[in-house]
Design an enzyme around this catalytic site. Structure first.
Site, mmCIF file in Angstrom:
data_model
loop_
_atom_site.group_PDB
_atom_site.id
_atom_site.type_symbol
_atom_site.label_atom_id
_atom_site.label_comp_id
_atom_site.label_asym_id
_atom_site.label_seq_id
_atom_site.Cartn_x
_atom_site.Cartn_y
_atom_site.Cartn_z
ATOM 1 N N THR A 34 -5.795 5.111 -2.136
ATOM 2 C CA THR A 34 -5.249 4.280 -3.209
ATOM 3 C C THR A 34 -5.663 4.833 -4.558
ATOM 4 O OG1 THR A 34 -7.176 2.854 -3.043
ATOM 5 C CG2 THR A 34 -5.211 2.197 -1.834
ATOM 6 N N ASN A 85 -0.180 10.397 5.891
ATOM 7 C CA ASN A 85 -1.413 9.999 6.540
ATOM 8 C C ASN A 85 -2.503 11.058 6.465
ATOM 9 O OD1 ASN A 85 -1.180 7.223 7.977
ATOM 10 N ND2 ASN A 85 0.809 8.196 8.202
ATOM 11 N N THR A 134 0.048 -3.483 11.749
ATOM 12 C CA THR A 134 -0.772 -3.432 10.550
ATOM 13 C C THR A 134 0.045 -3.885 9.376
ATOM 14 O OG1 THR A 134 -2.091 -2.165 9.081
ATOM 15 C CG2 THR A 134 -0.275 -1.053 9.988
ATOM 16 N N THR A 149 0.861 -1.193 0.000
ATOM 17 C CA THR A 149 0.000 0.000 0.000
ATOM 18 C C THR A 149 0.894 1.238 0.000
ATOM 19 O OG1 THR A 149 -0.263 -0.231 2.409
ATOM 20 C CG2 THR A 149 -2.047 -1.062 1.002
#
Length: 407
Positions: A407, A402, A194, A157
Site C-alpha cells: 500500500t 502479487n 478475501t 486495496t
C-alpha cells in the site's frame, strides 16, 4: 429458495440508500494518497448479522466483531480501514481494534460495543493508530447520505473499481431498501473469500432470522467465487437492519421473508460477481454451471474444482478451449463421475458430447472464449444435482500484482 421475479439493481447509491444511514470515506494517511478510512452509521440502533473468514488465522477485527455480535443485540456503526489488515499483530493488534471502536463511539456518542471494526491490507504490521485516531475525529464530520462513492473507495486495496449496489421493493405496501458495498480482488476463494462486504437495510428483521438468512445467502454468493484459491485472514460480511422503513419485524417462513431474501440475494450476487470481474489481472468473468450431478453438494464440489484449476483458468485467458483440462479437473474433484457421460457447453454451444464426441473443431471452439463473459455448462448426466459458481481467468498481470503489491 429460488428467485421468482426480475429485480432491478441500482449501482449508484450503495449503503446510504436505505433510510437512516449515513456514510463517509476519507484519506487519513495509512495509504500514500488514496482514501483509506470509511464509516457507516445508522441513525438508530440496528439489528446485525455477520459472516466471517474460516481461516484459522483470524485478524484482530474479525475476533472483535465476532465477540460484539455474540454479546450484543443492537449496533450503530462500522468503522473500516484499508492499507493495513491488523492481522498477525497479537495482543497489541487486538487492543488497537478495540481502540478503533472506542474512538468511533466517543465521536458518535454511542457505546464501543455498538461499533463493528474492519481492516484490510498488508498482514503483520501494527496499525498507525495516531493516523487512525486523527482520521476518526475527522471522518464523523464528513458523514452524509448523498455520497455513495467515498466509503466504497475507502475500503479498496488492489481493486480497480468500486463495488456498490442497492435495491428498493415493497413489503406490505411500504418501500424497503437494501444497500451494499464490497471490496475484493485477490486472495479470493470460497469459505469467505478475501473480501469485505457491508450491507445496510431499513427493514426490521429478527436477529436469529437475519443471521440465518445472511449465512445461507453468503453460501450461495460470496462462498461461490474464486480468483486464486487463497482464503484471507480478514474476510467478513456485516449487515445492519435499522427498521426505519416502518414494516413489521420479519421472521422466517413468511411472505415478507421470501421477498426480502430474494432481494438480498441479488445484492450479494451482484457484489460477488463484481469481485470476480475485478480479480487481480482478470480479463474474463466465467460462470460455471454444473448439472446432472448425484446431488447439489457434488455439483458444487465439481464446479469449485474447475473454478480453481490454474490450467483451466490459463486456458480461458489464452482463449484455448482445451476441454481436456476441464474433464480432468472434474475427474479429480472427488465426485461420482462417468467421463463417457460428460458434456461441455460453452456459451450455449456444445463442445464435447457424450462418449467423447467432439462437437466443434479446435478453431471453432476457441472462438467461444473471445467474449469478456463466458458461461461454462458442465453436464454429468448422473442425477439432479446442480450448482453455480463464478471465477475468472489467470493472466500474467496477476503475478505482477502479487509480486510487488504494497500500500
Amino acid at each position: 429458495m429460488e428467485q421468482t421475479c426480475e429485480i432491478a439493481i441500482d449501482m449508484k447509491t450503495g449503503v446510504i440508500a436505505p433510510k437512516g444511514f449515513k456514510a463517509a470515506g476519507i484519506h487519513c494517511g495509512i495509504k500514500r494518497f488514496k482514501k483509506d478510512l470509511a464509516l457507516i452509521v445508522s441513525d438508530v440502533p440496528a439489528t446485525a448479522a455477520g459472516v466471517f473468514t474460516q481461516n484459522k488465522v483470524q485478524a484482530a477485527p474479525v475476533l472483535l466483531c465476532k465477540k460484539y455480535l455474540q454479546e450484543n443485540e443492537k449496533f450503530r456503526a462500522i468503522i473500516i480501514n484499508s492499507g493495513n489488515a491488523n492481522a498477525c499483530t497479537g495482543e497489541q493488534g487486538y487492543k488497537d481494534a478495540v481502540m478503533m471502536s472506542v474512538l468511533t463511539a466517543e465521536e458518535l456518542n454511542i457505546k464501543p460495543e455498538e461499533v463493528f471494526v474492519s481492516s484490510t491490507g498488508v498482514i503483520g504490521e501494527l496499525l498507525p493508530m495516531d493516523k487512525i485516531s486523527a482520521g476518526i475525529k475527522k471522518i464523523v464530520h464528513h458523514l452524509n447520505n448523498d455520497d455513495y462513492k467515498s466509503p466504497a473507495e475507502a475500503i479498496l486495496t488492489t481493486d480497480t473499481f468500486i463495488k456498490t449496489a442497492s435495491v428498493s421493493f415493497q413489503i406490505d405496501g411500504k418501500e424497503v431498501t437494501i444497500g451494499g458495498i464490497a471490496k475484493g480482488s485477490g486472495m479470493i476463494h470460497p469459505n469467505m473469500a478475501t473480501m469485505l462486504a457491508f450491507v445496510t437495510t431499513d427493514a426490521a428483521i429478527e436477529k436469529n432470522t437475519f443471521q440465518t438468512m445472511l449465512k445461507e445467502i453468503t453460501d450461495k454468493t460470496f462462498n461461490r467465487i474464486v480468483v486464486d484459491g487463497d482464503t484471507s485472514t480478514n474476510d467478513m460480511v456485516i449487515a445492519l437492519a435499522n427498521g426505519m422503513s416502518g414494516i413489521e419485524t420479519i421472521f422466517a417462513d413468511t411472505e415478507a421473508y421470501r421477498i426480502f431474501y430474494e432481494n438480498l440475494y441479488e445484492i450479494l450476487k451482484k457484489l460477488s460477481i463484481d469481485i470476480v470481474k475485478d480479480g487481480e489481472g482478470a480479463t474474463k468473468l466465467v460462470e460455471i454451471n454444473v448439472e446432472g450431478a448425484l446431488n447439489d453438494e457434488q455439483a458444487l464440489k465439481a464446479a469449485k474444482t474447475v473454478a480453481l484449476s490454474p490450467l483451466v483458468k490459463t486456458a480461458i485467458h489464452g482463449e484455448d478451449a482445451n476441454w481436456g483440462r476441464i474433464i480432468a479437473a472434474v475427474g479429480y474433484s472427488g465426485v461420482e463421475f462417468d467421463p463417457a457421460k460428460f458434456e461441455i457447453i460453452i456459451n450455449g454451444q456444445p463442445v464435447l458430447m457424450q462418449n467423447y464426441k467432439v462437437a466443434l473443431t479446435a478453431k471453432e471452439a476457441n472462438k467461444l472464449l473471445k467474449p469478456d463473459e463466458i458461461n461454462l455448462l458442465l453436464k454429468l448426466n448422473l442425477g439432479n444435482g446442480t450448482a453455480t459458481c463464478w471465477t475468472c481467468d489467470f493472466s500474467e498481470e496477476y503475478v505482477k500484482i502479487n509480486g510487488s503489491y504494497r500500500t
